[in-house]
Design an enzyme around this catalytic site. Structure first.
Site, PDB file in Angstrom:
ATOM      1  N   LYS A 161       0.870  -1.218   0.241  1.00 16.33           N
ATOM      2  CA  LYS A 161      -0.045   0.042  -0.015  1.00 16.33           C
ATOM      3  C   LYS A 161       0.826   1.261   0.127  1.00 16.33           C
ATOM      4  CE  LYS A 161      -4.293  -1.793   0.259  1.00 16.33           C
ATOM      5  NZ  LYS A 161      -5.219  -1.411  -0.513  1.00 16.33           N
ATOM      6  N   ASP A 189      -0.293  -0.393  -4.445  1.00 11.78           N
ATOM      7  CA  ASP A 189      -1.624   0.227  -4.712  1.00 11.78           C
ATOM      8  C   ASP A 189      -1.930   1.375  -3.854  1.00 11.78           C
ATOM      9  OD1 ASP A 189      -4.522   0.631  -4.510  1.00 11.78           O
ATOM     10  OD2 ASP A 189      -5.228  -1.172  -3.351  1.00 11.78           O
ATOM     11  N   GLU A 215      -2.130   0.049  -8.529  1.00  9.56           N
ATOM     12  CA  GLU A 215      -3.622   0.088  -8.576  1.00  9.56           C
ATOM     13  C   GLU A 215      -4.106   1.410  -8.156  1.00  9.56           C
ATOM     14  OE1 GLU A 215      -6.379  -2.453  -6.115  1.00  9.56           O
ATOM     15  OE2 GLU A 215      -4.405  -3.986  -6.190  1.00  9.56           O
ATOM     16  N   ASP A 240      -9.410   0.102  -9.376  1.00  6.04           N
ATOM     17  CA  ASP A 240     -10.221  -0.580  -8.237  1.00  6.04           C
ATOM     18  C   ASP A 240     -11.329   0.208  -7.946  1.00  6.04           C
ATOM     19  OD1 ASP A 240     -11.187  -1.693  -6.111  1.00  6.04           O
ATOM     20  OD2 ASP A 240      -9.280  -1.662  -5.087  1.00  6.04           O
ATOM     21  N   LYS A 264     -14.328  -6.802  -6.937  1.00  2.00           N
ATOM     22  CA  LYS A 264     -14.777  -7.013  -5.737  1.00  2.00           C
ATOM     23  C   LYS A 264     -16.216  -7.179  -5.558  1.00  2.00           C
ATOM     24  CE  LYS A 264     -10.678  -4.596  -3.846  1.00  2.00           C
ATOM     25  NZ  LYS A 264     -10.220  -3.334  -2.939  1.00  2.00           N
TER      26      LYS A 264
HETATM   27 MG    MG Z   1      -7.084  -1.663  -4.168  1.00  2.00          MG
END
Ligand code: MG
Length: 370
Positions: A161, A189, A215, A240, A264
């Site tokens: 992240k 991401d 991402e 995303d 997702k």
């Molecule tokens: Mg993501």
């Protein structure tokens, strides 16, 4: 077959330590769990995991949304999933986490009734899928230590992240690459955290550390910004937060804004719509990843069934709690398992959940029945 009864529960599970991303700090899983029963003695479990910052949903809004949807589900044939998904969209706009819980529970119920695991009912593309391991934003030394420990569990792909501070992000990526060597794949991401200029600057510097993809480098609604960043850098771009529904996928494709889509279930409204996104992307030669929100292993199990069922899902971000480290698991027996960097759905019917830790469930807070 007819739906007879829907029970709604809450579940609250603390994390062993806070999980930090560019837009949020998460300390617990706080989901709504539903159990649907039909007139033949079949049941199905589903989960709605709110993430207000991304989905605009809360536990309270999910309960209110289920109050709109659930009465209309009573008496419906659970095998008519397309009809039920359309009905939910007619009754209330968006609220995709609440809809995902219903979609998941109905899939689980029908899978159990038909005696087949969902991964096979939904396409049966493969028996397992590789997953990465996600490391939240934390000081570089701590991140490296955690990664080296977790690589011993069998992970071969790391998702870092980033997105809070571009210079720190570059340093952290460099330190992690140096610590893990050349073999381990690294994805990053940014969770919408960078401006266009910051994204281009950081990603140009990071390219030499061999990044598999980035991402969501910029804000979800900035589709032209994604296209701008994608044009300027060599690292592939995955969307995303920009893609929730099938319509969003069309826009990203037509505006050349991404190389990959992260699907997702909480964004798509469940497995049924997730399949539609994967099909749209496949037609545009755009591979997908399947990931999860701040969910228990129940919803992640559903995502693993989906990810293994569909050919165009090429990447998995489904580590079953290794990243979040919840203090408890909702699935006691069955579901899905992790082995040597892969997640494997059960061959038992439906989601394959044999036993839930029902003592963790609070409620039922609502019951709908005929
Ligand atoms: Mg993501």
């Amino acid at each position: 077959m007819k739906i007879l009864r829907i029970e709604v529960y809450q579940v609250f599970i603390n994390l062993a330590q806070p999980f930090v991303i560019a837009t949020d700090t998460i300390t617990a899983i706080n989901s709504v769990i539903i159990k649907i029963a039909d007139d033949q003695g079949n049941i199905g479990w589903g989960e709605a995991a709110p993430q207000p910052v991304i989905l605009g949903e809360t536990v309270e809004s999910i309960l209110a949304c289920l109050d709109v949807i659930a009465p209309s589900l009573i008496g419906k044939d659970p095998r008519k999933i397309e009809e039920i998904v359309e009905m939910m969209d007619r009754l209330i706009l968006r609220n995709t986490a609440a809809k995902a819980a219903v979609d998941m529970a109905i899939h689980d119920l029908v899978g159990r009734a038909w005696g087949e695991p969902l991964w096979r009912l939904l396409g049966g593309a493969r028996e397992k899928i590789e997953t990465d391991l996600t490391i939240g934003i934390k000081p570089t030394g701590e991140a490296v230590k955690d990664i080296l420990k977790l690589l011993k569990e069998g992970f071969k792909v790391i998702k870092l992240k980033v997105g809070k501070d571009p210079e720190e992000d570059i340093e952290r990526v460099k330190a992690v690459r140096e610590a893990v060597g050349g073999e381990v794949r690294i994805r990053i991401d940014a969770n919408q955290g960078w401006t266009r200029q910051q994204a281009v600057h950081a990603l140009k510097k990071m390219a030499k550390y061999n990044i598999e993809f980035v991402e969501q480098p910029v804000q979800a609604l900035d589709i032209s910004g994604l296209a701008f960043v994608r044009q300027a850098i060599a690292i592939p771009v995955m969307v995303d937060e920009s893609v929730h529904q099938p319509e969003d996928a069309i826009r990203v494709i037509t505006e050349n804004a991404a190389d990959y889509i992260n699907i997702k279930l909480m964004k798509s409204g469940g497995l049924w719509k997730a399949r539609k996104i994967a099909a749209i992307a496949e037609a545009a030669a755009m591979p997908c990843m399947v990931g999860s929100m701040i969910e228990t292993d129940l919803a992640i199990t559903a995502a693993i069934h989906f990810a293994t069922a569909v050919t165009n899902v090429k990447f998995g971000d489904l580590d079953l709690g290794f990243s979040l480290r919840p203090k408890n698991r909702l699935v006691e027996k069955g579901g899905a398992e992790f082995s040597e960097g892969y997640v494997i759905p059960s061959n038992k019917p439906g989601l394959g959940v044999v036993k839930m830790r029902e003592e963790l469930l609070q409620g039922p807070v609502n019951v709908y029945e005929q």
